[in-house]
Design a protein around this motif. Structure first.
Motif, PDB file in Angstrom:
ATOM      1  N   VAL A  65      45.244  47.593  43.328  1.00  0.00           N
ATOM      2  CA  VAL A  65      44.246  46.611  42.935  1.00  0.00           C
ATOM      3  C   VAL A  65      42.958  46.860  43.699  1.00  0.00           C
ATOM      4  CG1 VAL A  65      44.949  44.877  44.648  1.00  0.00           C
ATOM      5  CG2 VAL A  65      43.898  44.124  42.483  1.00  0.00           C
ATOM      6  N   GLU A  66      41.859  46.377  43.178  1.00  0.00           N
ATOM      7  CA  GLU A  66      40.543  46.558  43.789  1.00  0.00           C
ATOM      8  C   GLU A  66      40.552  46.151  45.263  1.00  0.00           C
ATOM      9  OE1 GLU A  66      36.333  47.039  44.235  1.00  0.00           O
ATOM     10  OE2 GLU A  66      37.872  47.917  42.961  1.00  0.00           O
ATOM     11  N   ASP A  67      39.834  46.912  46.094  1.00  0.00           N
ATOM     12  CA  ASP A  67      39.736  46.585  47.515  1.00  0.00           C
ATOM     13  C   ASP A  67      39.296  45.146  47.708  1.00  0.00           C
ATOM     14  OD1 ASP A  67      40.449  49.140  48.141  1.00  0.00           O
ATOM     15  OD2 ASP A  67      38.416  49.840  48.581  1.00  0.00           O
ATOM     16  N   GLY A  68      39.932  44.496  48.648  1.00  0.00           N
ATOM     17  CA  GLY A  68      39.582  43.112  48.944  1.00  0.00           C
ATOM     18  C   GLY A  68      40.439  42.100  48.213  1.00  0.00           C
ATOM     19  N   PHE A  69      41.324  42.592  47.319  1.00  0.00           N
ATOM     20  CA  PHE A  69      42.189  41.697  46.559  1.00  0.00           C
ATOM     21  C   PHE A  69      43.654  42.036  46.809  1.00  0.00           C
ATOM     22  CE2 PHE A  69      38.195  41.513  44.341  1.00  0.00           C
ATOM     23  CZ  PHE A  69      38.088  40.203  43.909  1.00  0.00           C
ATOM     24  N   GLU A  70      44.523  41.100  46.479  1.00  0.00           N
ATOM     25  CA  GLU A  70      45.952  41.334  46.548  1.00  0.00           C
ATOM     26  C   GLU A  70      46.646  40.603  45.402  1.00  0.00           C
ATOM     27  OE1 GLU A  70      47.244  39.977  50.325  1.00  0.00           O
ATOM     28  OE2 GLU A  70      46.600  37.908  50.027  1.00  0.00           O
ATOM     29  N   VAL A  71      47.840  41.058  45.086  1.00  0.00           N
ATOM     30  CA  VAL A  71      48.625  40.491  43.998  1.00  0.00           C
ATOM     31  C   VAL A  71      49.815  39.751  44.587  1.00  0.00           C
ATOM     32  CG1 VAL A  71      49.950  40.991  41.919  1.00  0.00           C
ATOM     33  CG2 VAL A  71      47.930  42.362  42.470  1.00  0.00           C
ATOM     34  N   LYS A  72      50.050  38.539  44.116  1.00  0.00           N
ATOM     35  CA  LYS A  72      51.171  37.741  44.590  1.00  0.00           C
ATOM     36  C   LYS A  72      52.087  37.389  43.414  1.00  0.00           C
ATOM     37  CE  LYS A  72      48.679  35.677  48.490  1.00  0.00           C
ATOM     38  NZ  LYS A  72      48.372  34.423  49.225  1.00  0.00           N
ATOM     39  N   LEU A  73      53.363  37.399  43.701  1.00  0.00           N
ATOM     40  CA  LEU A  73      54.347  37.070  42.674  1.00  0.00           C
ATOM     41  C   LEU A  73      54.447  35.550  42.526  1.00  0.00           C
ATOM     42  CD1 LEU A  73      56.561  38.136  40.744  1.00  0.00           C
ATOM     43  CD2 LEU A  73      58.172  37.886  42.635  1.00  0.00           C
ATOM     44  N   VAL A  74      54.401  35.100  41.276  1.00  0.00           N
ATOM     45  CA  VAL A  74      54.520  33.673  40.975  1.00  0.00           C
ATOM     46  C   VAL A  74      55.868  33.351  40.352  1.00  0.00           C
ATOM     47  CG1 VAL A  74      53.522  31.759  39.644  1.00  0.00           C
ATOM     48  CG2 VAL A  74      52.014  33.466  40.684  1.00  0.00           C
ATOM     49  N   ALA A  75      56.363  34.249  39.491  1.00  0.00           N
ATOM     50  CA  ALA A  75      57.667  34.023  38.855  1.00  0.00           C
ATOM     51  C   ALA A  75      58.213  35.350  38.349  1.00  0.00           C
ATOM     52  CB  ALA A  75      57.535  33.035  37.693  1.00  0.00           C
TER      53      ALA A  75
END
Length: 773
Positions: A65-75
């Motif tokens: 993902v783009e620098d400065g961002f992160e992905v979190k699991l929701v379901a």
């Protein structure tokens, strides 16, 4: 072939304990760290001949993902299975559509089994990860769209649109809103979206209908045909959509305008290419796309070059990403396992932009089963991603033998019971969704919130609750000038409550702020009546006299609403604006949108003062006049329906999507069939095209059609071995006899002979091949 009717149950029995311990103990912060580490993965060291099924945590490690961002699991599974869309409610819960029956295998075995569901997911311990599942509706066949409204929910289940009243999270009554919601098309080409726009109407992609509840009745109106899968709006209520090969299409004007003249092929300002660049940049080879065998589809590194499954455009309206991301449009490409970012700019009423990056994407994965199919704004300001997480996403109608081979090579059919929902946030951001207020005073304040989802929620809740006690505060909010969004949403909330006053609307028409004037013009159809039309006609004439060039197209569109009460005044207004802006294609098309079957009379009136036949207004009038003449020469469709019933059914479900019900083609999709030399000419060529497809460009009636004007490739239906030759013959005969075509019928034997001759065919024809037959 073995059927799995209960894949969710099987996975639940095997994996519940793991999910509860591993997923919940890890927590979103640890998962986010895994995403950060994924950027170190070297795609060159991955064996792309294999596509193993990965757990959600394993798959997240493949996302960059783009620098400065992160992905979190929701379901993730087993809590959900095969998600395709969802909607948040006031409590922050997610109402998720599970399209369980979609393509269980390469021939679509069991697609008609009623195993689809609408489920409610909830985060009960408030850690940001959903942990509770409740089934609201089950036994649905391929459900595809929902919309929470008032005391219930709209559900799109082909071919119907239903409204279910809700009590205690259970359906207690069922009303059929539209029995023809998905009339025509197949699973890939049916209406979806059900998005409540700022103007209080509900719009769809792949549809020309809009819906609105009025008391206990449902209104259905015709509007412009838009998009394929997914629909979004910007902060001013303008709609955004796309088709599978186009990045971003949009409306420059309020979505309710300009769809009144059936003789007008296209209306400038609608279905506009806001971002024309369709290049994509996968981080893994993507040979598993339907036409990868064709030159120009994938590059030397086997990566997709241009969009082939663009969907789910989302105008970012959150408050987390920073100013540079305001009103950016994100687009999903599940075939290439990525999400693109586009930056748009307003110049007057024109909205154009470009991709944010060259040679890279905002988000991409090396996991072939990562299939982002829907993107959403949210109460917490994050961007939410629906990952269908499947190997097969191409519907059987268009599945080529090449792609079937790719699916078998990497064993992409099973399993079928997965699915994930993620959210993208800036790094080190700990935002959570909480229940929102529902009292009138708080809701009015939220109309000015810096999160667009919150503003929409506040407006819709005030309207759904019929909160007339809020009218004084709304009137005050619409007049203030410190917060434009507050003024705009207050205006449309008053419209939804039927509480707009003429003096207040006129005052907004005189504001110096163009966005406010634009919304005041857009709301006029709701307030023009037999008692007020003279006042508004005078105000519109004044705008023209004041040389308000931004307002000019709106003035022309609004003449339609004046016509109902005073045809002469409306015609005078149209003549006035046409004479003033004869070379502005947006104004001229807006004028013509009012003139169905009166184009020639208007043209003659206009010639008295505008004799130059090269002006855009004259050219566009001539096109509409010619279209009207063509329509009058069309054959009686009822006779053809009786003669070729199977052919009509096939045309409706497969062909009309791209070529239009009138056979005149659809912008960005397909060229005309009406009076086409390919339809009326050599039978063998037409049979070959329909059976195995055609790769463009192609010349029709002297015009060369190529991308992006139309899709670069027409899929064939001959790959489906179960398609009867009789049905294909009826389809071709129907097309050759429809509209103004006059070709001979095609027999079953002629189709069967061609199928046998071309039995080993594996790819679409080119024009050169056909001409050499």
């Amino acid at each position: 072939m073995k059927k799995f009717r209960y894949p969710l149950l099987m996975l639940t029995l095997a994996g519940t304990l793991f999910y509860c311990k591993s997923n919940k103990q890890a927590g979103s912060q640890i998962v986010a760290t895994n995403v950060q580490e994924s950027s170190k993965e070297d795609p060159a060291k991955i064996d792309f001949n294999k596509s193993p099924f990965l757990t959600a945590q394993e798959s997240m490690k493949k996302i960059q993902v783009e620098d400065g961002f992160e992905v979190k699991l929701v379901a993730s599974e087993p809590l959900i299975s095969t998600p395709v869309a969802f909607s948040f409610d006031q409590k922050g819960r997610m109402w998720v559509i599970e399209m369980t029956g979609y393509m269980p295998d390469t021939v679509g075995t069991g697609e008609d089994i009623p195993n689809g569901k609408i489920v409610i997911l909830e985060d009960k311990n408030k850690d940001g990860v959903m942990d509770d599942r409740k089934v609201f509706l089950d036994s649905l066949v391929l459900p595809r769209a929902i919309c929470l409204i008032e005391n219930g929910i709209l559900v799109g289940e082909p071919t119907n649109l239903w409204f279910f009243e809700i009590k205690n999270d259970k359906p207690v009554s069922k009303t059929l809103v539209d029995p023809l919601y998905t009339e025509g098309g197949n699973v890939e080409h049916q209406p979806n979206g059900l998005m409540r726009a700022m103007d209080n109407w509900i719009y769809n992609a792949k549809s020309s209908k809009r819906y609105r509840r009025q008391g206990n009745k449902w209104l259905i109106e015709q509007t412009h045909f838009r998009g394929q899968w997914g629909i979004s709006q910007d902060n001013y209520g303008r709609l955004y959509y796309n088709n599978n090969s186009q990045n971003v299409l949009s409306d420059f004007f309020s979505p309710g305008f300009g769809a009144n003249n059936k003789n007008q092929r296209n209306v400038a300002g609608f279905n506009e290419k806001s971002v024309a660049n369709n290049h994509v940049y996968p981080i893994r080879p993507t040979p598993g796309v339907n036409r990868a065998y064709m030159k120009g589809v994938i590059d030397d590194s086997l990566r997709l070059i241009d969009f082939t499954a663009a969907c789910a455009p989302m105008v970012y309206r959150g408050n987390l990403f920073g100013k540079a991301y305001d009103s950016n449009v994100f687009v999903a490409e599940p075939s290439a396992n990525l999400i693109k970012r586009n930056i748009l700019n307003d110049k007057g009423y024109i909205v154009k932009g470009e991709q944010a990056y060259k040679g890279k994407e905002f988000l991409a994965s090396t996991d072939e089963r990562f299939r982002p199919v829907s993107l959403y704004n949210a109460p917490d300001g994050a961007m939410y991603i629906v990952d269908m997480y499947r190997g097969i996403i191409q519907h059987k109608t268009y599945l080529t033998p090449y792609l079937k081979g790719q699916i078998g090579k990497r064993d992409l059919t099973q399993p079928l019971s997965a699915g994930r929902i993620y959210k993208v946030v800036p790094k080190n951001t700990n935002v959570k969704i909480t229940a929102l207020p529902a009292d009138a005073e708080s809701l009015v304040k939220l109309l000015g919130d810096n999160n667009g989802w919150i503003r929409d929620y506040a407006q819709q809740t005030l309207v759904d609750g019929k909160m007339s006690q809020a009218i004084p505060a709304l009137e005050s909010a619409s007049k203030q000038t410190a917060n434009t969004f507050l003024a705009i949403h207050a205006l449309w909330t008053l419209e939804g409550l039927n509480a707009l006053k003429t003096d207040d609307v006129l005052a907004l028409l005189n504001q110096s702020s163009w966005p406010v004037r634009m919304e005041a013009l857009s709301v006029l159809p709701s307030v023009i009546s037999g008692q007020t039309y003279k006042t508004y006609t005078s105000a519109l004439n004044k705008l023209v006299d004041q040389n308000d060039t931004l307002a000019a197209p709106y003035v022309a569109f609004l003449a339609h609403n004046i016509q109902e009460f005073d045809k002469s005044a409306a015609n005078d207004l149209l003549l006035k604006v046409a004479k003033k802006y004869p070379v502005n294609r947006y104004v001229t098309d807006a004028v013509i949108s009012n003139l169905q079957d009166h184009e020639e009379a208007f043209k003659n009136e206009l010639l008295a003062s505008l004799s130059d036949t090269t002006l855009i207004i004259q050219k566009q009038l001539n096109r509409a006049i010619a279209q009207a003449a063509n329509s009058k020469g069309n054959r009686d469709p009822q006779m053809l329906i009786k003669e070729f019933p199977k052919g009509v059914a096939l045309f409706t479900s497969i062909c009309q999507t791209c070529h239009g019900p009138d056979g005149n083609g659809v912008k960005s999709l397909g060229p005309p069939l009406n009076q086409s030399e390919w339809v009326n000419g050599d039978k063998a060529k037409l049979i070959s095209i329909v059976l195995f497809g055609l790769t463009g460009p192609v010349k029709v009636n002297g015009h060369i059609y190529k991308t992006p004007e139309v899709s670069g490739d027409m899929p064939g239906i001959g790959y489906d071995k179960d398609m009867p030759s009789e049905d294909v013959a009826q389809l071709l005969s129907f097309i050759r006899k429809s509209w103004r075509n006059n070709g001979e019928k095609i027999t079953t034997d002629e189709v069967a002979t061609t199928r046998k001759k071309l039995n080993a065919r594996q790819k679409a024809f080119t024009v050169e091949e056909l001409n050499g037959m």
